[in-house]
Design a protein around this motif. Structure first.
Motif, PDB file in Angstrom:
ATOM      1  N   ARG A  16       0.825  -1.194   0.000  1.00  0.00           N
ATOM      2  CA  ARG A  16       0.000   0.000   0.000  1.00  0.00           C
ATOM      3  C   ARG A  16       0.860   1.246   0.000  1.00  0.00           C
ATOM      4  NH1 ARG A  16      -2.405   2.455   3.103  1.00  0.00           N
ATOM      5  NH2 ARG A  16      -3.841   3.501   1.722  1.00  0.00           N
ATOM      6  N   TRP A  17       2.004   1.118   0.559  1.00  0.00           N
ATOM      7  CA  TRP A  17       2.768   2.321   0.833  1.00  0.00           C
ATOM      8  C   TRP A  17       4.172   2.055   0.420  1.00  0.00           C
ATOM      9  CZ3 TRP A  17       1.748   7.110   2.030  1.00  0.00           C
ATOM     10  CH2 TRP A  17       2.781   7.902   2.533  1.00  0.00           C
ATOM     11  N   ASP A  32       3.017   4.642  -9.376  1.00  0.00           N
ATOM     12  CA  ASP A  32       1.792   5.222  -9.867  1.00  0.00           C
ATOM     13  C   ASP A  32       1.538   4.826 -11.302  1.00  0.00           C
ATOM     14  OD1 ASP A  32      -0.075   7.839  -9.526  1.00  0.00           O
ATOM     15  OD2 ASP A  32       0.474   7.294 -11.529  1.00  0.00           O
ATOM     16  N   PRO A  33       0.302   4.492 -11.584  1.00  0.00           N
ATOM     17  CA  PRO A  33      -0.045   4.136 -12.949  1.00  0.00           C
ATOM     18  C   PRO A  33       0.343   5.234 -13.938  1.00  0.00           C
ATOM     19  CG  PRO A  33      -1.865   3.675 -11.481  1.00  0.00           C
ATOM     20  CD  PRO A  33      -0.812   4.385 -10.678  1.00  0.00           C
ATOM     21  N   PRO A 432       2.363  -1.177 -11.759  1.00  0.00           N
ATOM     22  CA  PRO A 432       2.569  -0.648 -10.415  1.00  0.00           C
ATOM     23  C   PRO A 432       1.620  -1.261  -9.389  1.00  0.00           C
ATOM     24  CG  PRO A 432       1.264   0.856 -11.695  1.00  0.00           C
ATOM     25  CD  PRO A 432       1.663  -0.246 -12.624  1.00  0.00           C
ATOM     26  N   GLY A 434      -1.082  -0.838  -6.379  1.00  0.00           N
ATOM     27  CA  GLY A 434      -2.214   0.057  -6.460  1.00  0.00           C
ATOM     28  C   GLY A 434      -2.174   1.288  -5.594  1.00  0.00           C
ATOM     29  N   ASP A 435      -2.323   1.080  -4.331  1.00  0.00           N
ATOM     30  CA  ASP A 435      -2.750   2.153  -3.468  1.00  0.00           C
ATOM     31  C   ASP A 435      -1.562   2.748  -2.727  1.00  0.00           C
ATOM     32  OD1 ASP A 435      -4.567   3.742  -2.340  1.00  0.00           O
ATOM     33  OD2 ASP A 435      -5.462   2.234  -1.038  1.00  0.00           O
ATOM     34  N   VAL A 436      -0.750   3.525  -3.412  1.00  0.00           N
ATOM     35  CA  VAL A 436       0.453   4.031  -2.761  1.00  0.00           C
ATOM     36  C   VAL A 436       0.555   5.542  -2.890  1.00  0.00           C
ATOM     37  CG1 VAL A 436       1.808   1.946  -3.064  1.00  0.00           C
ATOM     38  CG2 VAL A 436       1.747   3.649  -4.872  1.00  0.00           C
ATOM     39  N   ASN A 437       1.277   6.079  -1.967  1.00  0.00           N
ATOM     40  CA  ASN A 437       1.577   7.505  -2.021  1.00  0.00           C
ATOM     41  C   ASN A 437       2.796   7.693  -2.900  1.00  0.00           C
ATOM     42  OD1 ASN A 437       2.326  10.129  -1.621  1.00  0.00           O
ATOM     43  ND2 ASN A 437       1.886  10.112   0.558  1.00  0.00           N
ATOM     44  N   THR A 438       2.645   8.505  -3.906  1.00  0.00           N
ATOM     45  CA  THR A 438       3.744   8.661  -4.847  1.00  0.00           C
ATOM     46  C   THR A 438       4.299  10.076  -4.856  1.00  0.00           C
ATOM     47  OG1 THR A 438       2.143   9.125  -6.544  1.00  0.00           O
ATOM     48  CG2 THR A 438       2.877   6.859  -6.370  1.00  0.00           C
ATOM     49  N   THR A 439       3.938  10.841  -3.866  1.00  0.00           N
ATOM     50  CA  THR A 439       4.410  12.223  -3.851  1.00  0.00           C
ATOM     51  C   THR A 439       5.793  12.307  -3.228  1.00  0.00           C
ATOM     52  OG1 THR A 439       2.118  12.824  -3.488  1.00  0.00           O
ATOM     53  CG2 THR A 439       3.753  14.556  -3.238  1.00  0.00           C
TER      54      THR A 439
ATOM     55  N   GLY B 108      -5.702  -0.108  -7.859  1.00  0.00           N
ATOM     56  CA  GLY B 108      -5.414   1.130  -7.168  1.00  0.00           C
ATOM     57  C   GLY B 108      -6.233   2.326  -7.586  1.00  0.00           C
ATOM     58  N   TRP B 390      -2.902  12.529  -3.500  1.00  0.00           N
ATOM     59  CA  TRP B 390      -1.512  12.107  -3.293  1.00  0.00           C
ATOM     60  C   TRP B 390      -1.420  10.739  -2.629  1.00  0.00           C
ATOM     61  CZ3 TRP B 390      -3.274  16.644  -0.680  1.00  0.00           C
ATOM     62  CH2 TRP B 390      -3.520  16.477   0.676  1.00  0.00           C
TER      63      TRP B 390
END
Lengths: 582, 473
Positions: A16-17, A32-33, A432, A434-439, B108, B390
Motif C-alpha cells: 500500500r505504501w 503510480d499508474p 505498479p 495500487g494504493d500508494v503515495n507517490t508524492t 489502485g 496524493w
C-alpha cells in the motif's frame, strides 16, 4: 472484451505504501499508474516477456530451428478471426476505391491501442453503439461524395458514369464494386439486397438513379464485410491453417500499404498470380518503393515512438512558452521524418539503429528555435546536422520524446526511462502496485530532481526494484526540460546526466547513452517483436517465438535493414498462417 | 435551458403515435393531458420516467473542505459543495464510505475509483498493459431495464478529453460498461457536442426526406444484420462476442431510426466539436452545451440514461478558465506539501463543482409539469476516481446524489456519513489512511432501487450489501 494473452505475467506487489517515498505520481510515481502503465504502458509493455526470452536469438538452447539458411521455423500462429480496419486504413481504402472527395468525407470511429498498437486493438476491441452510428454516418457521407464525383468508382463500374443508368448498373455495382470492397465474392442474397436497397432509394426519391446508387454504396461500406477483414485461412496438407491468397494479400496490404487491396491487386490474387512460393517476397519488394509503404511505415513509428502522443500533451505555458500546439505538431513531424529517412533509405543505408544515434535531424523554424539552430532557409523542414554542443543524437533527444516523457510542469526521468526499457529494449517492468503515495517529499534544502529521486526512489525500499530499471536511464536526459529545451541547470544546480547501468554500460550524457543503446543487442529483437504486434495484431505467444528469433537473426545479419525485416515479416508463417478462429 | 419553458410544444404533432400501422418508439415530454387524474402515471398506466445521470471527475477532493461538518438532515454545504447552493434541497451527500474494489488484487486509485460506478473490482489484463472492470456499470444496468421505452438506449458524454490512461486501451478508460461479467463491452464517451447532437437529435429524419430515408436505412441495417449473423457462425467465441456487440449497435441504431421525431422543439445544432488539444480545451462552453443537450434529451424522453465523464482518469488538463496553468492531477499530488498547490487544488475542485452545479441547475430549470422539474425525476450520481490524490486513496471516496428520482431519495437531502473522519488529520497526511467504513456500492444500489426491485449490485470484494435507508424518502 480483451482477449487475455497467454504468457502474461502478473507481478505480486500489493504494498500500500511505497516506503516513505515517492515522487509525485506525476513526477515519477513509485508505482503510480501515471508513470507506468497509465502513460507508458500503452502496452508497449514488456510484460509478455523480455526480449531475451520471447524474441531472442533463435540460436539459443531451446532447440529452435533457427538457422537462417534453412528457412523460417514452424509456428503455432496467432488465432484467426476479425480484424477491424483501423481508422487510417479505412480512409485510405476509400481513397483508393472511391477517390479523394469520398476519402475526405470519411469519418470512421477512432482506434484504441492495446499492447502499444492500434492493430492489436483492432483484433480485440468491440464496437460500441455510438461507433456503429459513426460507421453509418460515415458510409452515407462517403457514398454521397463518391456519387457526386464518380470518376474513381467508374474505373471499377463504368456504367455509373457512362450509363445506362438503370437497374442493370445497380447489379454491376453489387457484382463488381462490392466484390472489391468486401474482398470476397458477393452471394446472390447479398446481391438481391443491394439492388433492393438501390431500387428503394431510387423509387423514394423521384426516380433518381444517383440517390439509389448512394444508398447502395453506403450499404456496401456499412457492411461488416468492409469494416472487418475476416481471416479464417484454410487447412492445407501440412495440417497448418494458411491464409488464402486474398486473405494474405489483404493482411499484407493493410500492414505494408496502410489500406486494403485495390481492385487491380485483388484481381492479381484471383488470377493466381500471387500463389507462387516466391510471390509474397516479390510483391513486398515491389511495394516497398511506393508512397503508401512509406506512409504506412510512418504509422508504425508514430505508434512505436509515441510521437503522436505529443499532440495531446498539456504543458504549463508559463514554464514552457515555446511549447504550443504548433510546436507539438512540428515535434511529431521531426521524429517521423527521421524514422522515414532511416527506414526507407537507399540500399545499405537502412540501419534502424540510426533512429537511436543519428547525428542529424529535421527541423523547421519552430524547432530550430527550440534547438538553438539556424532556421531553415526554405521555411519548411530541412535536414540539419546536430552539432556536438546540442547534446542531441537520435529520437530519444527529439522534442517529441522529451515532451511525452515529462509532466506538464517538470521532467519525468521515470517516464523517459520506462519508454526506453519497455518500448525499445522490451524489458519487463511490472505494472505498479495500487494504493500508494507517490508524492516526493519536499526537500529539506534545494537540490536537483535527480538528487531527490535518488534519495527517495532509488535508495532501497519497495520502490527501488522497479525504479532502478527506469530512473537511471531517464537521468541521462536531464539536460532537457519538459518541453525539450536544452538547459544547463536544474533548480539552479549543476546537472548530472551520467550513469553506469548494468546491462547497458557507462555514459556521461544522452549522446553516450544513445550510442550504447544503438549497439544494445536487445534493440533488434524488440523492434521485431513490436513490428510483429503491429503487423499481425496480436501479442507474441510462445508459438511464434522461434519465428521472431529467426527474423531477428536475419535482421541483425543485414545490419538492421528495415526493408528486409518487412519482407521477411509478410513471408513468414507467423504472418501467413492463423490458428483456429479466436 | 430556459428555451424549454419558452417554446411551446405542438399538440398536433404530439398526437402522432404510429405510422402506417407500425408503432414506433417516440420520445415524449410529459403533458397534463397524457397523465392520469392524479398526475402520477401515464393515462395508460405506464409509470412516469425516472432518469439517471452518472458523472465522474478525477483526482479527488480535499476532504477537510469537501465533507460537510454535520450529518443528517441539518447539514450545510461545505466550501467545495457551495456551488450546489441553488439546488441544495435535491442534494444528498455520502461521505466516509469505503470503496472496497481494491481489496482484492490492487489496481489502485484512479482506475479502481471507477468501482464506484460498476460495483466490481478492476483487474489488470494483458500482463498489465490494460485493465478491465468486472461487470456492468450502474447506468447500464438501468439502461437494460428501460431501453425499450425510449428511442436512445443510453448516452455517454465526455467533457475533457484528458485521460492519463488512454494509452491503456481496452476496456478500462470510461465509466459505462454494458453486458455481463466476462462479456463486457465498453461504451466510450463522445466528446463532441456536435456529435452528441447528431446522435440524440440529428438521427431523426429531417424535413422533406423523413420517412423514405429511414425506410432505406432500416433496409440497410437489416442487410448488415443478416451479414453479421452469417459471419458470426464462422468465428470463435471471442469474435462472436465482438459480432454481438456490433449487432447490439445495429439494433440500437435501428431503434433510433425507427423512432418518430419527438414532438419537442429540438435544440439547435451546436458548433462546438471539442477538438482543441488537451491544455487548450473549452471546458466551460463544452460543459454548458452538453448540459443543454442532455436536458433536452431527458425532457423529451429521448433517453433516460446518461453518463458524463467530466475528466478522465488522472486527467491532466489545466483549468485555464480560472487562470490556472497547473493541471489538477499534478496539483492533487503537490498539494501534500505545497501550500499554493493546495489552494489551487481547492480552486480546481470548486471549478469542477461549479460545472456540475451548472449541469444540475440546467435540469432544475427544465420544467416538467405542476411546478416540477427534471431534478424531481432524475438522480445524478457524482463521484471521483479516488478521495485524496496524493494517497491514491479509496477510503472516504465521496459521492453526491442530486435529484429525487421521483420521490425515491430524500428531499430535502441529507448528509450520510459511514464513519466520522479524524478531525486532526482529515486528509491522511500523518497516518496516510483516513477512517472509512461501509461499502460505496451500497449507495449505487440505493440509487438502482429507484428503477425497480433491484437487490444486488457489483461483485467480489465490492459487492453491495444492501441499500441505505437513510437516503430513501
Amino acid at each position: 472484451m480483451i482477449h487475455t494473452l497467454s504468457g502474461a505475467t502478473m507481478h505480486g506487489w500489493t504494498s500500500r505504501w511505497c516506503a516513505v517515498v515517492a515522487l509525485s505520481c506525476a513526477t515519477a510515481g513509485c508505482s503510480d499508474p501515471v508513470g507506468h502503465a497509465g502513460d507508458d504502458g500503452a502496452g508497449s509493455s514488456g510484460a509478455l516477456g523480455t526480449a531475451g526470452d520471447s524474441v531472442g536469438s533463435s540460436s539459443g538452447a531451446d532447440g529452435s530451428s533457427g538457422d537462417p539458411d534453412n528457412g523460417p521455423p514452424a509456428v503455432d500462429a496467432a488465432p484467426g478471426g476479425l480484424r477491424r480496419l483501423r481508422a487510417d486504413q479505412y480512409t485510405r481504402t476509400i481513397l483508393v476505391l472511391l477517390g479523394q472527395d469520398a476519402a475526405a468525407a470519411a469519418a470512421p470511429p477512432s482506434d484504441q491501442s492495446l499492447l502499444g498498437f492500434q492493430s492489436v486493438g483492432a483484433t480485440q476491441g468491440s464496437l460500441s453503439p455510438s461507433e456503429i452510428e459513426q460507421y453509418e454516418a460515415s458510409a452515407l457521407a462517403v457514398a454521397r461524395a463518391a456519387v457526386a464525383s464518380p470518376y474513381t468508382l467508374s474505373t471499377i463500374v463504368p456504367c455509373v458514369s457512362d450509363g445506362p443508368q438503370d437497374e442493370g448498373c445497380y447489379v454491376k455495382v453489387a457484382e463488381d464494386f462490392a466484390r472489391v470492397a468486401w474482398r470476397r465474392e458477393v452471394t446472390s442474397d447479398e446481391l438481391d439486397r443491394l439492388v433492393d436497397i438501390a431500387r428503394a432509394g431510387r423509387t423514394f426519391y423521384n426516380d433518381s438513379f444517383s440517390v439509389g446508387l448512394e444508398y447502395e454504396l453506403a450499404m456496401i461500406l456499412e457492411s461488416p464485410a468492409f469494416i472487418y477483414s475476416v481471416e479464417l485461412g484454410e487447412v492445407r496438407d501440412d495440417g497448418k491453417r494458411w491464409l488464402t491468397t486474398t486473405e494474405w494479400l489483404t493482411r499484407a496490404s493493410l500492414f505494408m500499404l496502410g489500406r486494403a487491396p485495390s481492385a487491380e491487386e485483388l484481381a492479381r490474387a484471383r488470377s493466381g498470380d500471387l500463389d507462387g512460393e516466391d510471390a509474397p517476397r516479390a510483391l513486398a519488394t515491389e511495394w516497398l518503393s511506393s508512397a503508401d509503404a512509406r506512409r504506412a511505415g510512418r504509422q508504425f513509428f508514430d505508434e512505436l515512438l509515441r510521437a503522436r502522443e505529443v499532440l495531446n500533451k498539456s504543458k504549463d505555458p508559463v514554464l514552457y512558452p515555446l511549447f504550443t500546439p504548433e510546436m507539438a505538431a512540428s515535434m511529431r513531424e521531426e521524429t517521423l521524418r527521421l524514422a522515414e529517412d532511416v527506414a526507407f533509405g537507399a540500399d545499405g543505408e537502412r540501419d534502424l539503429r540510426r533512429l537511436l544515434d543519428a547525428d542529424y535531424t529535421w527541423v523547421d523554424a519552430r524547432l530550430a528555435q527550440l534547438y538553438g539552430l539556424e532556421a531553415p532557409a526554405s521555411g519548411g523542414f530541412e535536414r540539419v546536422d546536430l552539432p556536438a554542443s546540442s547534446g542531441r543524437r537520435g529520437v530519444l533527444t527529439h522534442g517529441s520524446m522529451l515532451a511525452v516523457g515529462s509532466h506538464p510542469d517538470r521532467n519525468s526521468p521515470t517516464r523517459r526511462g520506462l519508454f526506453v526499457q519497455r518500448s525499445l529494449m522490451c524489458t519487463e517492468v511490472p505494472p505498479p502496485p495500487g494504493d500508494v503515495n507517490t508524492t516526493l517529499p519536499e526537500p529539506t534544502e534545494p537540490t536537483t530532481l535527480r538528487a531527490r529521486m535518488e534519495q527517495h526512489m532509488n535508495a532501497g525500499g519497495a520502490c527501488e526494484a522497479c525504479h532502478v530499471q527506469t530512473d537511471p536511464v531517464g537521468f541521462a536526459f536531464e539536460f532537457f526540460d519538459a518541453s525539450g529545451l536544452r538547459r544547463e541547470l536544474d533548480n539552479g544546480f549543476a546537472i548530472d546526466a551520467s550513469g553506469d547501468i548494468p546491462g547497458i554500460g557507462k555514459f556521461e550524457d544522452a549522446v553516450e547513452l544513445a550510442l550504447l543503446l544503438s549497439e544494445d543487442p536487445r534493440f533488434g529483437p524488440c523492434v521485431v517483436r513490436n513490428l510483429y504486434r503491429h503487423a499481425v495484431g496480436h501479442g507474441e505467444d510462445d508459438g511464434v517465438r522461434d519465428a521472431l528469433g529467426y527474423m531477428n537473426d536475419r535482421f541483425t545479419a543485414a545490419d538492421h535493414d528495415f526493408h528486409q525485416l518487412i519482407v521477411d515479416m509478410i513471408d513468414n508463417p507467423a504472418f501467413r498462417q492463423v490458428g483456429e478462429p479466436q | 435551458m430556459r428555451l424549454l419553458k419558452q417554446r411551446s410544444l405542438s399538440r398536433r404533432t404530439m398526437l402522432r403515435g404510429a405510422v402506417g400501422g407500425t408503432s414506433f418508439v417516440m420520445g415524449l415530454p410529459l403533458l397534463e393531458a397524457m397523465l392520469d387524474r392524479h398526475g402520477e402515471a401515464h393515462a395508460d398506466g405506464a409509470a412516469l420516467p425516472v432518469r439517471i445521470v452518472t458523472w465522474m471527475t478525477a483526482n479527488g477532493v480535499l476532504l477537510d473542505k469537501f465533507e460537510p461538518s454535520t450529518v443528517g438532515a441539518s447539514w450545510s454545504l461545505s466550501e467545495q459543495l457551495a456551488p450546489l447552493q441553488s439546488v441544495k434541497p435535491y442534494v444528498n451527500v455520502c461521505t466516509g464510505f469505503k470503496n472496497r474494489g481494491a481489496e482484492g488484487q490492487a489496481v489502485g486509485g484512479h482506475v479502481e475509483g471507477v468501482t464506484a460506478f460498476t460495483g466490481y473490482p478492476y483487474a489488470y489484463s494483458n500482463g498489465g498493459a490494460a485493465f478491465e472492470p468486472g461487470g456492468p456499470s450502474l447506468d447500464q444496468i438501468i439502461a437494460d431495464r428501460v431501453a425499450d421505452e425510449t428511442p436512445v438506449r443510453s448516452l455517454q458524454v465526455g467533457i475533457s478529453k484528458a485521460n492519463l490512461f488512454s494509452g491503456m486501451g481496452g476496456l478500462g478508460i470510461g465509466i459505462s460498461f454494458r453486458g455481463e461479467p466476462g462479456a463486457i463491452t465498453a461504451l466510450p464517451p463522445v466528446d463532441s457536442p456536435a456529435q452528441v447532437w447528431q446522435s440524440l437529435f440529428g438521427i431523426f429524419p429531417g424535413p422533406g426526406a423523413v420517412d423514405n430515408d429511414r425506410i432505406v436505412r432500416a433496409m440497410m441495417l437489416d442487410a448488415v444484420k443478416a451479414q453479421a449473423d452469417t459471419l458470426r457462425g464462422k468465428l470463435g467465441a471471442n469474435d462472436q462476442m465482438r459480432v454481438d456487440a456490433h449487432l447490439q449497435g445495429v439494433a440500437e441504431l435501428n431503434q433510433k431510426i425507427s423512432a418518430l421525431a419527438p414532438p419537442c422543439v429540438m435544440p439547435d445544432e451546436p458548433t462546438l466539436t471539442n477538438s482543441e488539444p488537451v491544455g487548450a480545451e473549452l471546458i466551460g462552453p463544452v460543459n454548458r452545451a452538453m448540459a443543454e443537450l442532455i436536458a433536452y434529451a431527458l425532457h423529451c424522453d429521448i433517453t433516460r440514461v446518461v453518463s458524463v465523464q467530466f475528466l478522465g482518469l488522472a486527467g491532466e488538463t489545466p483549468y485555464t478558465e480560472i487562470g490556472l496553468s497547473a493541471t489538477k492531477h499534478l496539483l492533487s499530488h503537490d498539494a501534500q506539501y505545497n501550500v499554493q498547490a493546495r489552494e489551487q487544488l481547492h480552486q480546481s475542485v470548486v471549478y469542477e463543482m461549479e460545472r456540475f452545479a451548472e449541469f444540475c441547475e440546467t435540469l432544475h430549470q427544465s420544467d416538467e409539469r405542476n411546478g416540477t422539474n427534471l431534478l424531481d425525476s432524475t438522480i445524478c450520481y457524482w463521484s471521483s476516481d479516488l478521495s485524496v490524490g496524493w494517497l491514491h486513496s479509496l477510503n472516504r471516496q465521496p459521492v453526491i446524489l442530486v435529484g429525487s428520482g421521483r420521490g425515491h431519495l430524500k428531499n430535502p437531502g441529507v448528509h450520510v456519513q459511514a464513519i466520522a473522519n479524524d478531525p486532526d488529520d482529515p486528509n491522511g497526511e500523518e497516518t496516510a489512511e483516513m477512517p472509512s467504513a461501509g461499502n460505496i456500492s451500497d449507495i449505487a444500489l440505493t440509487v438502482l432501487q429507484a428503477f425497480g426491485p433491484i437487490t444486488s449490485f457489483g461483485g467480489g470484494s465490492s459487492e453491495a450489501s444492501g441499500p441505505l435507508s437513510e437516503l430513501m424518502a
